[in-house]
Each structure stands twice: as C-alpha cells, then as structure tokens.
Enzyme design. Structure first.
Site, short mmCIF file in Angstrom:
data_model
loop_
_atom_site.label_atom_id
_atom_site.label_comp_id
_atom_site.label_asym_id
_atom_site.label_seq_id
_atom_site.Cartn_x
_atom_site.Cartn_y
_atom_site.Cartn_z
N LYS A 265 16.15 -3.00 2.60
CA LYS A 265 16.99 -3.35 3.76
C LYS A 265 17.67 -2.10 4.28
O LYS A 265 18.11 -1.23 3.50
CB LYS A 265 18.02 -4.39 3.33
CG LYS A 265 18.89 -4.96 4.46
CD LYS A 265 19.81 -6.05 3.91
CE LYS A 265 20.66 -6.66 5.02
NZ LYS A 265 21.57 -7.69 4.50
N SER B 243 21.82 -11.87 7.03
CA SER B 243 21.48 -10.67 7.73
C SER B 243 20.20 -9.98 7.21
O SER B 243 19.73 -9.04 7.84
CB SER B 243 22.63 -9.67 7.69
OG SER B 243 22.93 -9.34 6.37
N SER C 6 23.65 -13.58 2.95
CA SER C 6 22.63 -12.81 3.65
C SER C 6 21.32 -12.58 2.93
O SER C 6 20.39 -12.06 3.54
CB SER C 6 23.21 -11.46 4.08
OG SER C 6 24.14 -11.67 5.12
#
Lengths: 476, 95
Positions: free
Chosen positions: A71, A146, A170
């Site tokens: 990420k 997210s 997330s």
C-alpha cells in the site's frame, strides 16, 4: 494461486521468483482497476538475486521469492511513496518501513505500490489523487477503502498478496467488498515505523491475501517488537503459520447482537449467520451477546482519528519535502497554500475536524470525552473475551456501493460501524469472504480476537476456508 | 453545536489551511453535521472512567542517547522543494 503455494513451488523448483515476478508484472501492466500507483522498476533484478539465494539454500522461508505489493502509505526506500496525495506526488523515501525490510529479508520481492484513499482517509478509494480504484466484481462499484488498491489487486490477480493498513477498517472493509481475506493485527504487534501516520493510536499495518494461511505467513514475517517503534509490544516472532490448525472444537464464539439486525443488508446478515453456523458445525459453540456501548464506537473513532490526524499531518508544510505551492510570499502563505493545494477535500475536512476538537475550549468536551468512551469500549470487549474466544459479526452493513454514489461524508463515516470499535480497543480482527449477494457482490464476515489472539481468529478462518470455497472464487 | 463561518475560519487558520470564501458556508455546514454527530458521545456515562490512549499498557519507552549515523544529506535534499545543496530554502521569516 496463494502466496504460500507459490512460495512452495519456488522452493521446490517448479517455478522461479523471476518467472512469478514477470507474470505478475504483466498482470500489473494490464490492470484495469487503477489498483497501482507505482511499479517497481527493479523488481526483476530483486527476483534474480532472490532466486540465487534460494538455490544456494540461504533463503528458505515460506514466502521466499514471492512478489508482494505494498500500500502506498508504507515507505519503500528508493521507490516513490505518495499516500495517493498530491502532497507526496514526487516523494521518494530514504528508508523502508520495518514491515517492508522484514519482507525483503524473508525473500519477498516488492513489486509495486498500491492505490488507496488519500492519506488512508476514506472507505471507497475515491479520495485518491490518482483516481478511484474499481471493484473487480463490478467495475461500476467501489472496492472499499482505504486499502482499495490492495484488495482489488489481490482479487483481480494483479497482486499475489499485499500489505495494507487499517485505522478504522481500512483492511477489513475492502477485503469484504472484494471477496478476499484481510487481517489487522493487535495494536503494537506490527511496527508502524515507515507507515505514514494517520492516527497513531489506531493505525496498524496488516495483510490482504487470498486466505488465512497467507495472512498468517505475512504476519509471522512483518510482526514483532521493533526498537524503532516504541508502541510495539515486547514480543518475539510469531509462528501463526506453523501453528495454524483447522481444529476449532470447543472454540467459543460470541455473536455481537448490535451488529446484526436493524440497519444491516439482509443478505449480509444471512451470510454472516450462515458462516457462524458453519463454524458451529466444525465444533465451535456460538451464541449471541450484547454490548450496548458499541453504538458510541464510530463517533468516538472519527473524533479521535481526526484529532490525531490533524496533529500528524501538520508535518506537511512544504518546507523539507512534499508539495510546495508556487505562491509563497511569506512563511504563512508557504504553509497555507502548500497545504491547501497539496491536500484533497476529505483530508482537509478531517484536519479541520481534528483541529476543532483539540482546540482550546473544546478539548475537554470532545477529545477527552471520546478517550473515556474508548476506555468503555475496550472494557466491554475485555468482558466479552472472558466468556468467548472470538467475537463474530458482519464486516460491513452492506455490499460495495456505486462509484460516485456517496456525496454525504457523514453517511460514509457511519458505514464504518462494524469495523471502528476494533481499532479503538486495539484488538486483532480478520475479514473473510462468506458469500455473495444476489447481484454477485462479495460479503465478508469478521472475526475478532482478544489482545494477541491472532492465532484463534486465523485458526477459525482456516477451519472455515477448509470447509468452504468462497475465498477461492474470483471475478471474471 | 452550531459552527459559524467565523469558527471555521479560525480553525482553518490554526490548521494553516485556506478555505476560499465561496466554500465557507458549505464547509461550515459539513463540519457542523459531523460535530453534531460526535455529540452523541455526551449520552455515554463515563463517570469515573479514565481516558484510554494506548490499548496495551506501555509507558515511557526509553533508549540510550547514542550517536548513530543518520541519512545522506544529498538523498534527503532530493525530496526538498527548494534547496542550495546544503540547506532548505524558505521565504524570509524575520524582517
């Protein structure tokens, strides 16, 4: 193909890290979901080096040679790390996060940086400066956030497995929306060194992958005490993978009543209940219980998260790194213009909220109150874990929504209702696929463990995944 | 709680963010809705409850003050918006 399976194939000479990495890079280049922000140019070189070390017997771990995607709020030395923001559009870290270093030392090949909501603020991956990510199961829909890029890439096959981060859901929520398995560890179990901070008392790095086995393998590698993160727990390495067991006879599972019923999509509720029934058929004992204070979790979470974010994001000032406005006649405008132009709307909204609740005159009524409510929620979970080994409820109240369909920020926040309490209490939690809606959208069920109870939730998930096939389904 | 444009301007100033005049009303309304949502916490009975900030009981983690190598100056300056090879360049602060 799971990461552990690929690792085995590489170790046993059925394929090589170079072959696996090449294949994956092809997938990444043809990715249609905008899941990636950056591709690692030197991934093949790394794979070559790794193959040599594996052949010479120097690298033997379960994920040696396996490509891993990261990420984009997790620092990778020499590889652009943007947090999906204009603020860090051209930022290249001079160091790697501990989690990344540990993966590399274990022989993983970092292959790309994944799209996300800007600075991890969002639940739909629509706040990214680099454009939204689409859900591989229905490209008109969001993948969740997210860690939307992480979940979408694993789901679509443009990642074997991924690192994500979870502050209020997330990792778990996008995993549920994309039909993959995601785990957030106990707070303090994985170092945050190198994770660009959103809310320091809530953030954790975790894994998103095809199954519980892969999650276990990744946590074993990245977790454990880190001198460079003083919030890590003094613990050695874990052995979740070798201790993974499908025997859950006698495991006591508490189903949190407040997270079933009203406000829930009936298909989601049915799928989660069915999952509990499956676990029961595998030997677990299930029963409902109540925790009325959970209704305070989401407002307390957003209040605390925004407060901490407003402090953490004050470092982005256009001075030493990151975006600097062209319009900087004095110091004040250097700060204001760089920040106003560099940050997106959602980030600015949360900074303003956080600044407000921390400001003179409001600090007691808002921030300190939320911190006390947080204690209440932790205590309630502690009481639950005196009776149960794991707590179970749906990961999300519904399935993935339409891109552009959420224009009310408050509504978006309220959909975090099933994930946020877990971060407040610092507990480990995993989301695994447990069914599909009539429209073919994935549904996830969440297993929550006590502090450092990752083995229990991984075992329950593994047992479930040995008996069901939802996690093996892939979007066409 | 009502969030006026004045309050929004004040908070924005504290956060070093610029909210354009035409967005002030909308921003204030957004903030007001969310802050009102936060106020449900007032119905929680937290009498005698201490604030919880770290969920695991870790306090005052200290280490020895050792001198260690830092990072290469040239590498760090690569991320700098404006520099002269040695220092970050910023607008004049003191007249």
């Amino acid at each position: 193909m799971t990461a552990v399976e690929l690792g085995r194939m590489i170790r046993e000479g059925e394929t090589t890290s170079v072959e696996a990495t090449e294949r994956l890079l092809k997938s990444i280049r043809s990715d249609e979901h905008n899941a990636y922000i950056s591709v690692c140019e030197n991934a093949l070189d790394c794979a070559e080096q790794t193959d040599k070390l594996i052949r010479s017997g120097q690298l033997k771990g379960p994920l040696a040679g396996v490509p891993v995607s990261v990420k984009d709020n997790i620092c990778t030395k020499g590889i652009r790390t943007t947090c999906a923001s204009r603020m860090l559009e051209n930022f290249t870290p001079v160091y790697s996060a501990t989690a990344v270093e540990r993966l590399e030392n274990a022989g993983a090949v970092i292959v790309g940086k994944l799209n996300m909501d800007e600075f991890a603020m969002g639940s739909t991956n629509e706040t990214s400066y680099f454009g939204p990510v689409t859900n591989p199961w229905d490209t008109k829909r969001v993948p969740g956030g997210s860690s939307g890029g992480s979940a979408a890439a694993v789901s679509a096959g443009s990642a074997v497995c991924a690192l994500g981060s979870d502050t209020g859901g997330s990792i778990r929520q996008p995993s549920a929306f994309c039909g993959v398995t995601g785990i957030k560890p106990t707070y303090g179990a994985v170092s945050r060194y190198g994770l660009v901070a959103f809310a320091s008392s809530l953030d954790q790095i975790g894994a998103i992958a095809h199954d519980a086995k892969d999650c276990a393998a990744i946590l074993d590698i990245i977790g454990g005490w880190d001198e460079r993160d003083p919030t890590t727990i003094k613990m050695g390495g874990t052995e979740y993978l070798t201790n993974l067991s499908a025997d859950i006879k006698g495991m006591k599972i508490g189903m949190l009543e407040e997270c079933f019923g009203a406000g829930l999509d009936p298909e989601v509720e049915q799928a989660a209940i069915a999952a509990a029934q499956t676990l029961k058929s595998l030997g677990a004992e299930i029963e409902y219980f109540n925790m009325p204070v959970i209704k305070y979790a989401t407002p307390a979470y957003y209040l605390i998260a925004c407060a901490e974010a407003s402090s953490n994001l004050s470092r982005f000032d256009g001075v030493k790194y990151g975006y600097r406005s062209d319009d900087t006649s004095d110091l004040h405008s250097l700060y204001s213009n760089s920040r106003s132009e560099g940050f997106g709307d959602e980030v600015k909204r949360r900074i303003l909220l956080g600044t407000f609740v921390l400001s003179a005159g409001y600090y007691d009524a808002y921030y300190r109150k939320a911190m006390r409510v947080r204690a209440l929620i932790k205590q309630a979970y502690d009481r639950a874990f005196e009776k149960y080994d794991i707590v179970l409820y749906p990961t999300t109240p519904g399935t993935a929504g339409i891109i552009g369909g959420s224009d009310d920020p408050l509504k978006v926040y309220q959909a975090d209702i099933n994930t946020s309490s877990v971060n407040l209490a610092g507990l480990p939690a995993l989301s695994m696929p447990c069914g599909f809606s009539a429209e073919g959208l994935p549904i996830g069920v969440q297993l929550i463990g006590r502090v450092l109870g990752e083995q229990s939730i991984l075992n329950a998930a593994h047992a479930y995944q040995c008996a069901t096939d939802f996690h093996k389904e892939a979007p066409v | 709680m009502k969030i006026s444009s004045e309050t929004t301007k004040h908070i924005a100033e504290l956060a070093r963010l610029r909210i354009p005049e035409e967005k002030l009303d909308e921003t204030s309304k957004d903030l007001e809705a969310i802050i009102t949502y936060f106020e449900v916490l007032n119905t929680a009975d937290t009498e005698g409850i201490e604030e919880l900030s770290h969920v695991v009981d870790i306090k005052n983690v200290l280490r020895e003050d050792e001198i260690r190598p830092s990072y290469d100056r040239e590498q760090i300056l690569q991320n700098a918006p404006k520099h002269d090879g040695e220092m970050f360049i910023v607008p004049k602060i003191i007249e």
